[in-house]
Design an enzyme around this catalytic site. Structure first.
Site, PDB file in Angstrom:
ATOM      1  CB  SER A   1       1.775  -6.962   8.249  1.00 21.56           C
ATOM      2  OG  SER A   1       2.397  -7.765   7.290  1.00 21.56           O
TER       3      SER A   1
ATOM      4  CE  LYS B   1      -5.963  -4.155   4.425  1.00 22.28           C
ATOM      5  NZ  LYS B   1      -6.614  -4.883   5.542  1.00 22.28           N
TER       6      LYS B   1
ATOM      7  CG  ASP C   1      -7.075  -8.454   6.550  1.00 20.49           C
ATOM      8  OD1 ASP C   1      -6.248  -8.348   7.464  1.00 20.49           O
ATOM      9  OD2 ASP C   1      -7.167  -7.648   5.626  1.00 20.49           O
TER      10      ASP C   1
ATOM     11  CG  HIS D   1      -6.411  -4.935  10.471  1.00 17.26           C
ATOM     12  ND1 HIS D   1      -5.074  -4.713  10.697  1.00 17.26           N
ATOM     13  CD2 HIS D   1      -6.465  -5.639   9.309  1.00 17.26           C
ATOM     14  CE1 HIS D   1      -4.360  -5.235   9.732  1.00 17.26           C
ATOM     15  NE2 HIS D   1      -5.178  -5.815   8.877  1.00 17.26           N
TER      16      HIS D   1
ATOM     17  NE  ARG E   1       0.244  -9.236   1.692  1.00 13.04           N
ATOM     18  CZ  ARG E   1      -0.340  -8.937   2.843  1.00 13.04           C
ATOM     19  NH1 ARG E   1      -1.408  -9.615   3.225  1.00 13.04           N
ATOM     20  NH2 ARG E   1       0.124  -7.973   3.609  1.00 13.04           N
TER      21      ARG E   1
ATOM     22  CE  LYS F   1      -4.307  -9.341  10.821  1.00 17.26           C
ATOM     23  NZ  LYS F   1      -4.865  -9.493   9.463  1.00 17.26           N
ATOM     24  CB  THR F   2      -3.404 -15.018   7.678  1.00 15.79           C
ATOM     25  OG1 THR F   2      -3.843 -13.700   7.355  1.00 15.79           O
ATOM     26  CG2 THR F   2      -3.958 -15.996   6.663  1.00 15.79           C
TER      27      THR F   2
ATOM     28  NE  ARG G   1      -1.985  -1.163   3.684  1.00 16.16           N
ATOM     29  CZ  ARG G   1      -1.521  -0.215   4.469  1.00 16.16           C
ATOM     30  NH1 ARG G   1      -1.791   1.056   4.220  1.00 16.16           N
ATOM     31  NH2 ARG G   1      -0.778  -0.505   5.523  1.00 16.16           N
TER      32      ARG G   1
END
Length: 526
Positions: free
Chosen positions: A231, A194, A250, A213, A316, A235-236, A54
Site C-alpha cells: 500500500s 481479502k 490488485d 498481490h 477508498r 501499484k494502482t 483490515r
C-alpha cells in the site's frame, strides 16, 4: 475446485435473504436503509466506523488436519476447531430472522481456476461493494453455480474472546477445510474481498498457479507486465496507464495459461486524489454507483473532499473494472515479459529504477520492502521500514518459499525481465528530500515496458548490486545517482548502511529456504 470441502451454511432457512440484487437495487436499498448518502456525482458515500482498514490482529485460520502442515503458522493466528464450531453456531443464531443480502460471485477470471463464492451480507452497501469487486456470473453460470467458499459477514455480531478463542469482539475466522469464512464486528468492506484472496492464495499453489498481490496491464504488442507493491507504493496508480490495457489493480494468478485477474473491480485509495495526477482513477469518482468509503463529504454540496484525511488516510473508492476505459474485458493476458517490484523507500537510498537478476528478484520478492510514513497509518511517527514478504504477508497462508519458488520458476520459464522501482524519496530521507517525481517514474517505467532500458548503459549500485541506468531521456541524471542527489554525502552513507543492515536482518528467517544464488543476492554491508 474439488479439493475445497463443501460449504454448509443454510441461512436461507432461518433468515430472509435477497439473492443477487443488481447494482441499482443495492444502491437504492443502501440509501433507504440509511447506510450512506448519495454524493453530487451519484456516488454512494459510506463510513465504516472505528475500523477504517483490515483488522489483521483479529484474523484466524482454523488449525486442523487440512491446515496443520500446510499453513505458515508463524504468520497466521490459529483458532481451534472447537472454538470455530461455537463461533459458527453463534453466527447462525445471530443471523436468525435478519434481512440479509446474498451474492453469488466468482473469484478468478480463468474458469479453470476460479472459486465460486456464496456471500451473505448484513449491509446492502457491502453487497454492492463485493458485486463491484468480484466477478459476476452470466445467467447460464448462475444457473449452474457451484459454491466453493461461503462468507458470512455480520458487522453487528460481537465476538466473545473467552467463548470464541479470539482477541476482541471483532473476528475474521477462516475454515479452509469447510470452505467457510465468518466476519463479525467490523464494517470495513475490504475484509470480504481479502477473504476470497486468502482462499485463492491457499488453494492455487497446489495447482501450480502463482497467486499474486499485484496489478497488471498489457500493451498493444500483447506484452504484459506485473506490478508488485505494498500500500502506498503506486501499484494502482502506475498500472492505470491510458496507453496500456488494465488487466487488474490488485490480485492476480499466473498459470500455464497466462495471467488472470481474481477480481472484477478496483479498490483504490483516494487520499489527495487529483484529476491531474491520476485521471483514470479520478474519473471513477465522477461515475454513478462508485462507492466512496470514508471520504469526507460536504454536508451542503455533497461534494467529496479527497484532501481531507480526518476520517482516515485509507479512504477508498470501489468501482467495477469497466469504469476504467482501457480495462480488459476478459481480465486475462499472456505470460508477463516484465515484472515490476515497487517500493516507497523513505530513507532515500534506493535508485528510482534498477534491473534485477532472477535471484535478486526472488530476494526482493521475499523481502517485500517499503516504508510507512507518519500519517499513513495509526501509530506511525516519522518513518518505519516495513518488510511484508511476497508484497502481501497478511494474505499469505502458506510459507513464503512456496510463492517465491513458483515465481522463480515462472520467471525462468518465460524469461521475464525484473525491475525494482522506488517511488519513495530522493535527495534525502522523508522530511529532508522530496518524493520521487511521478513523471520521472512513468518515464522510467515506459522504458522498462517497451524494452528501451534493456539497451541502456548500466552501473552497479554500490549497496544492493543492482543494475542502474546511467542516463534515461526525460529523467534528471541526478535522480539515477541517489548518493549524488544528497547534499550531505556522509548522511547518505549512514542511511545506506542502516537500510542494508535492515534487509540482512529481515532475510535471516528465509536463509534456510533459498539456494546459494538467492542468498548471494543480498546487499553487502559496508
Amino acid at each position: 475446485m474439488t479439493h475445497i470441502f463443501p460449504a454448509t451454511v443454510n441461512l436461507d432457512q432461518t433468515a430472509s435473504v435477497r439473492w443477487n440484487d443488481d447494482e441499482r437495487t443495492l444502491f437504492d436499498l443502501a440509501l433507504e436503509n440509511g447506510e450512506g448518502i448519495e454524493t453530487a456525482q451519484g456516488n454512494l458515500a459510506v463510513e465504516t466506523g472505528k475500523h477504517t482498514g483490515r483488522s489483521a490482529t483479529d484474523k484466524y485460520i482454523v488449525r486442523d488436519s487440512e491446515t496443520e502442515s500446510t499453513v505458515w503458522w508463524d504468520n497466521n493466528q490459529a483458532m481451534s476447531e472447537e472454538h470455530f464450531d461455537v463461533l459458527f453456531a453463534d453466527f447462525m443464531a445471530h443471523a436468525e430472522g435478519k434481512s440479509l443480502y446474498g451474492q453469488q460471485l466468482f473469484g478468478g477470471a480463468d474458469p479453470a481456476y476460479r472459486v465460486g463464492a456464496r456471500i451473505f451480507l448484513e449491509f446492502a452497501w457491502h453487497a454492492l461493494f463485493i458485486r463491484h469487486l468480484l466477478r459476476r456470473p452470466s445467467a447460464d453460470e448462475l444457473a449452474g453455480f457451484k459454491t466453493d467458499l461461503t462468507i458470512v459477514n455480520l458487522p453487528s455480531f460481537r465476538a466473545d474472546p473467552e467463548r470464541h478463542g479470539c482477541r476482541s469482539e471483532t473476528v475474521i475466522a477462516v475454515n479452509l477445510k469447510r470452505g467457510i469464512v465468518l466476519i463479525g464486528g467490523t464494517e470495513y468492506a475490504g475484509e470480504t474481498k481479502k477473504s476470497v484472496f486468502g482462499a485463492l492464495n491457499y488453494f492455487l499453489p497446489a495447482k501450480g498457479v502463482m497467486p499474486m498481490h499485484c496489478s497488471a496491464n498489457v500493451g498493444d504488442d500483447d506484452l504484459s507486465a506485473l506490478f508488485f507493491g505494498l500500500s502506498g507504493t503506486g501499484k494502482t496508480t502506475l498500472s492505470s496507464d491510458a496507453s496500456r490495457t488494465l488487466v487488474g489493480d490488485d490480485e492476480h494468478g499466473w498459470s500455464d495459461n497466462g495471467i488472470f485477474n481474481f477480481e472484477g473491480g478496483c479498490y483504490a485509495k483516494t487520499i489527495r486524489l487529483s484529476e491531474e495526477a491520476e485521471p483514470e482513477i479520478y474519473s471513477t469518482t465522477q461515475r454513478w454507483g462508485s462507492i466512496l468509503e470514508n471520504v469526507v463529504i460536504d454536508p451542503e454540496t455533497k461534494e467529496p473532499d479527497f484532501d481531507d484525511g480526518s476520517l482516515t488516510e485509507n479512504a477508498r473508492v470501489a468501482y467495477p473494472m469497466h469504469y476504467i476505459p482501457n480495462a480488459s474485458e476478459s481480465a486475462r493476458a499472456p505470460h508477463p515479459t516484465t515484472i515490476i517490484m515497487l517500493t516507497a523507500d523513505a530513507s532515500g537510498v534506493l535508485p528510482p529504477i534498477a534491473r534485477m537478476t532472477p535471484a535478486q528478484a526472488m530476494y526482493h520478492f521475499l523481502s517485500g520492502y517499503t516504508a510507512k510514513v507518519a500519517g499513513t497509518e495509526k501509530g506511525v511517527a516519522g518513518t518505519q521500514a516495513t518488510f511484508s514478504t511476497c508484497f502481501g504477508a497478511p494474505f499469505m497462508p502458506r510459507h513464503p518459499s512456496v510463492y517465491g519458488n513458483l515465481l522463480r520458476d515462472k520467471i525462468a520459464e518465460h524469461n521475464a525481465t525484473c525491475w525494482l522501482v522506488n517511488t519513495g524519496w530522493t535527495g534525502g530521507p522523508y522530511g529532508v528530500g522530496s518524493r520521487m517525481p511521478i513523471a520521472a517514474t512513468r518515464a522510467l517505467l515506459k522504458g522498462a515496458l517497451d524494452g528501451t532500458l534493456n539497451d541502456a548503459e548500466m552501473r552497479i549500485d554500490e549497496n544492493f548490486g543492482l543494475e542502474v541506468p546511467v542516463s534515461v531521456q526525460g529523467v534528471d541524471d541526478l535522480l539515477l545517482r541517489p548518493r549524488d542527489s544528497w547534499d550531505d554525502k556522509a548522511a547518505y552513507d549512514v542511511a545506506a548502511r542502516d537500510l542494508v543492515a535492515k534487509f540482512i536482518a529481515n532475510f535471516e528467517k528465509f536463509e534456510l529456504h533459498v539456494d546459494d544464488n538467492v542468498r548471494g543476492a543480498a546487499p553487502k554491508a559496508a
